[in-house]
Design an enzyme around this catalytic site. Structure first.
Site, PDB file in Angstrom:
ATOM      1  N   SER A 327       0.528  -1.188   0.478  1.00 24.19           N
ATOM      2  CA  SER A 327       0.271  -0.092  -0.029  1.00 24.19           C
ATOM      3  C   SER A 327       0.438   1.186  -0.237  1.00 24.19           C
ATOM      4  CB  SER A 327      -1.064  -0.014   0.976  1.00 24.19           C
ATOM      5  OG  SER A 327      -2.005  -1.093   1.293  1.00 24.19           O
ATOM      6  N   HIS A 370     -15.165  -0.659   2.587  1.00 21.68           N
ATOM      7  CA  HIS A 370     -14.909   0.787   3.772  1.00 21.68           C
ATOM      8  C   HIS A 370     -16.521   1.600   3.161  1.00 21.68           C
ATOM      9  CE1 HIS A 370     -10.356  -0.506   3.925  1.00 21.68           C
ATOM     10  NE2 HIS A 370     -11.066   0.336   5.015  1.00 21.68           N
ATOM     11  N   CYS A 383      -8.092   1.678   2.038  1.00 20.22           N
ATOM     12  CA  CYS A 383      -9.012   0.826   1.145  1.00 20.22           C
ATOM     13  C   CYS A 383      -8.387   0.262  -0.375  1.00 20.22           C
ATOM     14  CB  CYS A 383     -10.088   2.180   0.858  1.00 20.22           C
ATOM     15  SG  CYS A 383     -11.315   1.480  -0.180  1.00 20.22           S
TER      16      CYS A 383
END
Length: 647
Positions: A327, A370, A383
């Site tokens: 991420s 989410h 997310c």
């Protein structure tokens, strides 16, 4: 019968003519001989005098002192330590084995070194000095000197050998030196005569080899007189060589030591970079190794231990290791979509916990999803579905272009070995390397730093510094050479929309400072030093549909080598970035739990210039941090002394 007078006269004339010819020839020969003797005795006198003197005068090379290496504050990183050794010259020794036998009665000779010395005495030129005993004591040197008349060709010497005071702290940056090998000579065109001296030390890896020409220096010479037995009688004259140039690197000694101690017990890497100059302030790979072990030849047992360590201490994970960035790559995907105009900051994406692409489900880390997320919330809570959508809008080419713009997928110019390029994949790359077309699913994987994309901790630190400043920050390791500062070119502007960069930075700030941020537990509470960051977790195994149905196995329940890599990048202070940090913990599990706490501690250590006060940490963390600081003090108490005590 009487001979006629005429015949007699003719005969006499012939004899006289022959005599004149013979006499003339003799005179000519004597003249030539005299001229030759004059030429040799007068005009070539110097040459023959030199040939005669070579029977008693030897010219020997004097190895220069290798340039030293210092940290940014002037602390020594690599130095030259005196080393006593005993050398032999074959043509002066006469009966080599007899001399070795006599020497062995005075000095304990290492069998392996002696075996190598015997081979070199046979193979190398007769006037080459060969080391037969190394690292001998002063007492042994004294015994050899006293018995010199019985040891022709033997010379006790004081040489210099490389020493690294910091041990493993700089092993992966500076590297080490070692004796010149046949392989080294094969790779060098017209090798310097110095390199032909047995066991002359040159750089093998790291800065030592990349800056070899700068550090080596130029040899000096000395003329020594030897007697008929080969014993050195006196030194006639000496011509000094030129020492190698000293190098100052950008790394901070105390910060580097702290980072190494903080990573102790992990298979990990940390890079700290100055956001203004690009200076590498720390660059650590754990576990490290002591380069001093390699200087004179590492033992088989020590080398085997390094090779068999599952945490791989030999590779430099900070610049050589490449990992799926997880991420931490999401800022790249977001900027690729926003800069190209295929998305705007206010766009929202609905996250139900997955996204179906081409008949396949791509899952979000949060199984329940989410809900509706925008750029800010998607980064803050990491997310995945938002970035799946952004990546499909942008396409792989735009994503890869943005990655390279931010410092990923390129080789950064540093004097270190095996600096990795990483990989910012494209359709063309996949066609060439895999023989197949790029798929939408490939783009979706890359969106969250998985799939084919790879980056090193160095590249991720550079990426973070560029995001923090909007400038083309380039990493730098050399600060000065022989006291002359290396020029720093003002970094160019990245050319990215500053408003978009502000939105990304603000979202990264929320990652660390919002109570819904993935790194909130590892925040800095000191207002002046608050940081912005991004967690990352990269999978190293495939999760099957059946496993997802019954619940994904937790990292702590998996064997170490099957756990996810943990990553964290950050810059601080948020309002005026000074440093950028990247931490990668191999198989550490989650970025928020394994990498972020290390990055927070390293950031505070760098900003405070030493051990930070407990008040910089969240209240709930202070007891644990206090214990951690006490443990680190025990590892290396000198580093934690008050700076006034060290001054």
């Amino acid at each position: 019968m009487k001979r006629p007078a005429k015949d007699t006269a003719d005969s006499q004339r012939k004899i006289t003519r022959r005599g004149l010819i013979l006499g003339g020839a003799q005179a000519g020969f004597m003249t030539l001989l005299a001229l030759r003797m004059r030429y040799m005795q007068v005009e070539q006198a110097d040459q023959f005098r030199l040939l005669a003197e070579e029977n008693r005068i030897n010219i020997r090379l004097i190895p220069p002192a290798r340039g030293r290496i210092f940290d940014r504050t002037g602390a020594i990183v690599a130095e030259n330590a005196p080393s006593y050794r005993i050398t032999m010259v074959r043509e002066d020794a006469g009966d080599v084995e007899e001399v070795i036998t006599r020497l062995s009665k005075l000095v304990e000779l290492d069998p392996d070194l002696l075996k190598r010395a015997r081979r070199e005495l046979k193979e190398l030129r007769g006037d080459t000095q060969v080391t037969v005993a190394d690292r001998v004591s002063w007492d042994e040197i004294s015994r050899v000197a006293v018995n010199a008349p019985a040891l022709p060709g033997i010379t006790p010497e004081v040489g210099l050998s490389r020493h690294y005071p910091g041990g493993g702290d700089y092993g992966h940056i500076v590297g080490y030196v070692g004796a010149v090998s046949d392989r080294d000579l094969e790779n060098i065109d017209a090798p310097d005569a110095l390199l032909l001296i047995p066991r002359f030390q040159i750089g093998k890896i790291g800065l030592e080899v990349k800056m070899e020409d700068t550090l080596r220096g130029t040899a000096g010479t000395k003329r020594v007189e030897v007697n008929a037995a080969g014993r050195v009688m006196r030194e006639l004259d000496r011509k000094k060589g030129v020492a190698g140039q000293d190098i100052q690197i950008t790394v901070d000694n105390e910060l580097q030591a702290y980072v190494n101690d903080r990573l102790d017990g992990e298979s990990a890497a940390t890079v700290v970079i100055d956001c203004e100059t690009g200076d590498l302030l720390a660059c650590a790979s754990s576990p490290n190794y002591d380069p001093n072990l390699f200087v004179r030849g590492i033992s088989s047992a020590d080398y085997k231990a390094l090779l068999e360590n599952k945490y791989r201490p030999l590779p430099n994970k900070a610049v050589q290791g490449v990992y799926p960035p997880g991420s931490t790559f999401k800022m790249v995907t977001a900027l690729a979509a926003l800069e190209s105009g295929v998305a705007v900051p206010g766009d929202t994406v609905y996250c139900p916990g997955h996204l179906r692409v081409g008949g396949r489900r791509f899952h979000c880390w949060k199984r329940a999803g989410h809900g509706y997320v925008d750029l800010h919330r998607s980064l803050r809570e990491s997310c995945d579905v938002y970035y799946y959508d952004m990546a499909q809008r942008a396409g792989i080419e735009r994503i890869s272009d943005m990655a390279r713009r931010l410092g990923l997928g390129v080789v950064h110019d540093l004097p270190m070995t095996s600096v990795s390029q990483g990989l910012a994949p494209t359709n063309e790359w996949k066609l060439e390397s895999k023989g197949s077309e790029w798929l939408r699913g490939d783009t979706v994987n890359v969106a969250i730093g998985q799939g084919y994309v790879l980056a090193s901790p160095l590249q991720l630190a550079v990426m973070t510094a560029r995001l923090a400043t909007g400038k083309m920050i380039k990493p730098r390791l050399i600060k000065s050479i022989n006291g002359v500062e290396e020029a720093i070119e003002p970094p160019e502007d990245l050319g990215l929309n500053e408003n978009l960069l502000r939105l990304v930075r603000k979202a990264m700030y929320a990652v660390s400072n919002s109570n819904r941020g993935t790194a909130y537990r590892s925040r800095i509470v000191e207002d002046a030093f608050k940081m912005a960051g991004k967690t990352g977790t990269s999978q190293v195994r495939n999760i099957t549909k059946a496993e997802r149905a019954r619940g994904v196995t937790r990292n702590r329940d998996l064997p170490w080598e099957r756990r996810d890599h943990a990553l964290y990048v950050n810059f601080a202070p948020f309002d005026k970035p000074k440093i950028a940090v990247c931490v990668v913990v191999e198989h550490g599990g989650g970025g928020s739990t394994a990498a972020a706490p290390i990055a927070r501690d390293v950031t505070l250590q760098a900003l405070y210039g030493g051990e930070p006060p407990l008040t910089a940490y969240p209240t709930a963390d202070r007891a644990r941090i206090k214990e951690q600081q006490e443990r680190l003090r025990q590892i290396r108490p000198d580093r934690h002394k008050d700076k006034s005590d060290r001054a």
